[in-house]
Enzyme design. Sequence first.
Site, short mmCIF file in Angstrom:
data_model
loop_
_atom_site.label_atom_id
_atom_site.label_comp_id
_atom_site.label_asym_id
_atom_site.label_seq_id
_atom_site.Cartn_x
_atom_site.Cartn_y
_atom_site.Cartn_z
N THR A 100 61.47 57.56 6.80
CA THR A 100 62.77 58.19 7.05
C THR A 100 63.67 57.24 7.83
O THR A 100 64.86 57.09 7.52
CB THR A 100 62.58 59.50 7.84
OG1 THR A 100 61.77 60.39 7.07
CG2 THR A 100 63.92 60.16 8.12
N TRP A 113 64.66 54.31 5.57
CA TRP A 113 65.60 54.73 4.54
C TRP A 113 67.04 54.67 5.06
O TRP A 113 67.97 54.34 4.33
CB TRP A 113 65.27 56.16 4.09
CG TRP A 113 66.22 56.69 3.05
CD1 TRP A 113 66.11 56.55 1.70
CD2 TRP A 113 67.40 57.46 3.27
NE1 TRP A 113 67.16 57.18 1.07
CE2 TRP A 113 67.96 57.75 2.02
CE3 TRP A 113 68.04 57.94 4.42
CZ2 TRP A 113 69.14 58.47 1.86
CZ3 TRP A 113 69.22 58.67 4.28
CH2 TRP A 113 69.75 58.94 3.02
N HIS A 114 67.20 54.97 6.35
CA HIS A 114 68.56 55.03 6.88
C HIS A 114 69.19 53.65 7.05
O HIS A 114 70.42 53.55 7.09
CB HIS A 114 68.56 55.77 8.22
CG HIS A 114 68.57 57.26 8.07
ND1 HIS A 114 67.42 58.00 7.93
CD2 HIS A 114 69.60 58.15 8.01
CE1 HIS A 114 67.74 59.28 7.81
NE2 HIS A 114 69.04 59.41 7.84
N GLY A 115 68.40 52.62 7.18
CA GLY A 115 69.01 51.31 7.32
C GLY A 115 67.98 50.20 7.45
O GLY A 115 66.86 50.43 7.91
#
Length: 405
Positions: free
Chosen positions: A248, A251-253
């Site tokens: 997670t 995935w964001h950066g």
Amino acid sequence: MVNYFFGLKVAADSDSNKKFWLGVSVLFNLALLVVFKYADFLFGIKGIKLPLGISFFTFQTMSYVIDVYRKDAEVQRKLSDLALYISLFPQLVAGPIVRYQTVDQQINSRKHSLDKFAEGINRFVFGLSKKVLLANQLALVADGVFASSLSNLSIVESWLGILCYTLQIYFDFSGYSDMATGLGKMLGFDFLENFNYPYISQSVSEFWRRWHISLGSWFRDYVYIPLGGNRVSKIRLYRNLFVVWFLTGLWHGANWTFVIWGLYYGVLITLEKAILGNLLEKLPKIFRHIYLLCIVLIGWVFFRVDHISQGIGFIKIMMGLGTNPMINNKALVYINDYWYIVLASGIFSTPIVKKLKDIAIKINEKSLQNGIAYGLHSLILIICMFMIVIRLSSSSYNPFLYFRF
């Protein structure tokens, strides 16, 4: 085209071949994500441009093939209809993540009506208001604070900066989700809700049931449950949580700050399942709420900064661990100029308006179905649009938070 082919193969082949094609499709989609998003972070390859919204449409394409494999959805035999799903523009850039099984019926059979179109316009205008009137104004403070040298910050300024960022990212993200939902309704689609007043939560687990719901459910259904979910030993359960939250964060950066941010929540959710959950239930609601807000505020520091050392330094200032002053002139200017935006944002981040409507309906079921209520609602929409136009024409500051996603 490639995912169309994978869908056909997964739907038609024998069981063993289905697994093979499913594995190939997952590898193919993840490979695209790695090349465009993580090539610099993982391999030091620079210069590859990041396609806008690649994380969102990659997860959508993966959900299509996985849903067909699981027989949760019918295979799409019309290439144009699958292309419509993958390139569905309202939510393509900033979410919510639309899963194939939730819209497959709507692709061929959508309901259109004037009421639904009007509902879509309302939702879009309120979403745009969140973005332009609240998030963009909060960003002026948050960006100003985080652009300052740590040595020049005061304690009050650091808290004000992260408070504004906390509200900014909520109104920015939920505003885009509202706009996407509104545009979808205008086109006949019904997307699932992506936010449910997350800042009123009283635990980290509850926060993540209310924040970015589409991402949380995606990881739950396509990663957490296939790993065994919570029907395994405690050791494997904790492993599953760490895997999900590591992914997670990543995935964001493509930055270690996002990984730290994800693992931070992985640790906290693990602690809540192991120890903290029972202790929290014994506390009054107000203390549980304060606990959650403190956790979230600190977490957003790592989400906002570019380097881990900057995040640690910023948190030290928040805690008063250093020689930074309690307050400085810059903090006073921010408070004087933006207190009303922060106050309004804090109020609108709670369901207070929704509860007032519920009370009115409870008193009189048709209290909001008369000319005065409709006229007042229309007046609010017109005022919002007028203020949006004024704000957009007088300022070009429209930060876009999702270029890294």
